[in-house]
Write a protein that holds these residues in place. Structure first.
Motif, PDB file in Angstrom:
ATOM      1  N   ASN A  20      11.502   2.360  -4.849  1.00 34.88           N
ATOM      2  CA  ASN A  20      10.291   2.873  -4.195  1.00 34.88           C
ATOM      3  C   ASN A  20       9.413   1.682  -3.821  1.00 34.88           C
ATOM      4  OD1 ASN A  20       8.038   4.243  -3.337  1.00 34.88           O
ATOM      5  ND2 ASN A  20       7.475   5.039  -5.344  1.00 34.88           N
ATOM      6  N   PRO A  21       9.097   1.483  -2.514  1.00 29.76           N
ATOM      7  CA  PRO A  21       8.286   0.333  -2.113  1.00 29.76           C
ATOM      8  C   PRO A  21       6.791   0.552  -2.319  1.00 29.76           C
ATOM      9  CG  PRO A  21       8.880   1.591  -0.174  1.00 29.76           C
ATOM     10  CD  PRO A  21       9.543   2.280  -1.344  1.00 29.76           C
ATOM     11  N   PHE A  22       6.399   1.759  -2.739  1.00 28.93           N
ATOM     12  CA  PHE A  22       4.982   2.103  -2.876  1.00 28.93           C
ATOM     13  C   PHE A  22       4.593   2.187  -4.351  1.00 28.93           C
ATOM     14  CE2 PHE A  22       6.669   4.302   0.940  1.00 28.93           C
ATOM     15  CZ  PHE A  22       6.002   3.548   1.906  1.00 28.93           C
ATOM     16  N   ALA A  51      16.023   5.194  -6.392  1.00 28.02           N
ATOM     17  CA  ALA A  51      16.861   6.335  -6.025  1.00 28.02           C
ATOM     18  C   ALA A  51      18.201   5.796  -5.548  1.00 28.02           C
ATOM     19  CB  ALA A  51      16.211   7.169  -4.925  1.00 28.02           C
ATOM     20  N   TYR A  52      19.266   6.491  -5.905  1.00 26.49           N
ATOM     21  CA  TYR A  52      20.559   6.104  -5.349  1.00 26.49           C
ATOM     22  C   TYR A  52      21.344   7.340  -4.961  1.00 26.49           C
ATOM     23  CZ  TYR A  52      22.609   6.795 -10.090  1.00 26.49           C
ATOM     24  OH  TYR A  52      23.020   7.306 -11.302  1.00 26.49           O
ATOM     25  N   TYR A  69      25.161  13.755  -4.231  1.00 20.79           N
ATOM     26  CA  TYR A  69      23.905  13.923  -4.965  1.00 20.79           C
ATOM     27  C   TYR A  69      23.023  12.698  -4.764  1.00 20.79           C
ATOM     28  CZ  TYR A  69      25.976  10.687  -8.218  1.00 20.79           C
ATOM     29  OH  TYR A  69      26.544   9.570  -8.750  1.00 20.79           O
ATOM     30  N   VAL A  70      21.733  12.853  -5.129  1.00 22.31           N
ATOM     31  CA  VAL A  70      20.795  11.728  -5.203  1.00 22.31           C
ATOM     32  C   VAL A  70      20.241  11.708  -6.622  1.00 22.31           C
ATOM     33  CG1 VAL A  70      18.651  10.712  -4.358  1.00 22.31           C
ATOM     34  CG2 VAL A  70      20.145  11.947  -2.772  1.00 22.31           C
ATOM     35  N   VAL A  71      20.243  10.535  -7.243  1.00 27.07           N
ATOM     36  CA  VAL A  71      19.666  10.375  -8.574  1.00 27.07           C
ATOM     37  C   VAL A  71      18.371   9.585  -8.445  1.00 27.07           C
ATOM     38  CG1 VAL A  71      19.995   9.362 -10.867  1.00 27.07           C
ATOM     39  CG2 VAL A  71      21.926  10.432  -9.680  1.00 27.07           C
ATOM     40  N   VAL A  72      17.311  10.083  -9.081  1.00 27.85           N
ATOM     41  CA  VAL A  72      16.038   9.366  -9.143  1.00 27.85           C
ATOM     42  C   VAL A  72      15.820   8.938 -10.588  1.00 27.85           C
ATOM     43  CG1 VAL A  72      13.537   9.593  -8.969  1.00 27.85           C
ATOM     44  CG2 VAL A  72      14.997  10.510  -7.164  1.00 27.85           C
ATOM     45  N   GLY A  73      15.544   7.652 -10.774  1.00 29.26           N
ATOM     46  CA  GLY A  73      15.326   7.135 -12.116  1.00 29.26           C
ATOM     47  C   GLY A  73      14.216   6.107 -12.137  1.00 29.26           C
ATOM     48  N   THR A  74      13.904   5.615 -13.353  1.00 32.56           N
ATOM     49  CA  THR A  74      12.899   4.555 -13.497  1.00 32.56           C
ATOM     50  C   THR A  74      13.559   3.321 -14.111  1.00 32.56           C
ATOM     51  OG1 THR A  74      12.233   5.365 -15.675  1.00 32.56           O
ATOM     52  CG2 THR A  74      10.966   6.149 -13.770  1.00 32.56           C
ATOM     53  N   CYS A  75      13.032   2.159 -13.718  1.00 30.65           N
ATOM     54  CA  CYS A  75      13.507   0.878 -14.239  1.00 30.65           C
ATOM     55  C   CYS A  75      12.322   0.092 -14.784  1.00 30.65           C
ATOM     56  CB  CYS A  75      14.109   0.014 -13.141  1.00 30.65           C
ATOM     57  SG  CYS A  75      15.490   0.724 -12.281  1.00 30.65           S
ATOM     58  N   THR A  78      17.211   8.080 -16.153  1.00 34.04           N
ATOM     59  CA  THR A  78      17.336   9.051 -15.063  1.00 34.04           C
ATOM     60  C   THR A  78      16.269  10.133 -15.224  1.00 34.04           C
ATOM     61  OG1 THR A  78      19.704   8.694 -14.754  1.00 34.04           O
ATOM     62  CG2 THR A  78      18.836  10.810 -14.027  1.00 34.04           C
ATOM     63  N   LEU A  79      15.495  10.358 -14.151  1.00 31.19           N
ATOM     64  CA  LEU A  79      14.493  11.427 -14.181  1.00 31.19           C
ATOM     65  C   LEU A  79      15.087  12.754 -13.721  1.00 31.19           C
ATOM     66  CD1 LEU A  79      11.330   9.690 -12.660  1.00 31.19           C
ATOM     67  CD2 LEU A  79      11.873  10.065 -15.067  1.00 31.19           C
TER      68      LEU A  79
END
Length: 326
Positions: free
Chosen positions: A25-27, A37-38, A43-49, A65-66
């Motif tokens: 996320n650039p924002f 996100a990948y 499917y699309v997976v959204v996670g935090t790093c 993974t969120l």
């Protein structure tokens, strides 16, 4: 989340499927973690790093993974909305995908009960890139092999339509130039469009083809970079419509170009997936040679962290992360 020295990656994350595209996320989402996100085959997976480079309490890297969003078809591109907030109650996740069925999908989720998506129809060929308006996030732009760039509202209505002379490969929207859109075409031309008059106002020339990817530097609005053939090329649009700097870097052909979000002289390029590995090169305009060379098994996608000199590439059941010295 281990450090992986054999391939000189800094970190890797294991994924359940082949990763076709990966996007930080650039924002600013209002949280200390970075959203990523990948996209896989359906499917699309959204996670935090979170990385030790930004938080001394983290050992290496933490990934969580969120949510996994069912997509039903291969994901070709992902764009984050600036309206994504992790500090809102409830949180809001919003992103748009381009898929191999030539449709855009706008996903909105509160990571609990609300998970909706809308499909945007209109392109008649593959969509190569998609981006949100960077300030309000109320419009989405996409470019396609159908020789068009289209601007949509969040309901999927077409607000603008630019006819191109070849396939649209990249589309960029700069937060400091909200009424301009940059469109890069496969024939080696990069044009800037005024979104108010809907006219082309400036064009740049590669003088070589095929142009596969271009990017607009976040830290310096006059700098544009691209890859065409096996070279990277850099323009200063105040000086000339032809590149000021170019260099052959990938033996076969170059595939992607991305500027770092923290340093206007730092950028990365990838080569085409070869028989076994894809080459990632990180370049600094002050150095004649790449400052980092990485390889990933059949890699795809390329993305920079919002605040660190760190980039990621997708691959076979993995995401690879490289940290660069500034």
């Amino acid at each position: 989340m281990k450090q992986d020295s054999t391939r000189n990656t800094s970190y890797t994350v294991d994924c359940e499927d082949y990763v076709h595209v990966v996007k930080f996320n650039p924002f600013d989402s209002g949280d200390s973690c970075s959203l990523i996100a990948y996209g896989g085959n359906n499917y699309v997976v959204v996670g935090t790093c979170r990385f030790q480079e930004e938080d001394a309490e983290v050992e290496g890297m933490q990934y969580k993974t969120l949510r996994t969003f069912h997509h039903g078809i291969r994901v070709d591109a992902i764009a984050w909305s600036p309206e994504t907030r992790l500090d809102a109650i409830p949180p809001q996740i919003r992103f748009c995908t381009a898929a191999s069925d030539r449709k855009l999908r706008l996903f909105t989720s509160d990571l609990q009960d609300k998970n909706e998506f809308k499909t945007f129809d209109g392109h008649s060929d593959y969509i190569n890139d998609v981006v949100f308006a960077p300030n309000e996030g109320q419009e989405i732009a996409s470019v396609s092999d159908d020789h068009t760039c289209r601007v949509w509202d969040l309901e999927g209505n077409e607000k603008a339509h630019f006819v191109l002379r070849s396939s649209g490969m990249s589309v960029c929207w700069h937060p400091e130039e909200a009424f301009k859109l940059m469109v890069a075409e496969k024939n080696g031309t990069i044009r800037f469009y005024d979104l108010i008059t809907q006219q082309a106002i400036l064009s740049l020339e590669c003088e070589q083809t095929p142009l596969m990817s271009a990017d607009w530097c976040l830290k310096n609005t006059f700098k544009i970079g691209a890859v065409a053939g096996s070279d990277w090329l850099i323009w200063d649009i105040t000086r000339s419509s032809y590149p000021q700097d170019k260099r052959p870097v990938h033996v076969d052909r170059a595939r992607l170009f991305r500027w770092s979000r923290v340093n206007e002289n730092l950028f990365a390029t990838t080569g085409y997936p070869g028989k076994t590995t894809t080459q990632l090169l990180v370049h600094h305009l002050g150095h004649p040679q790449p400052i980092l060379t990485g390889t990933a098994a059949v890699g795809s996608g390329l993305t920079w962290h919002r605040t660190l000199p760190l980039c990621a590439v997708g691959g076979d059941h993995k995401i690879f992360f490289w940290v660069t010295e500034m």
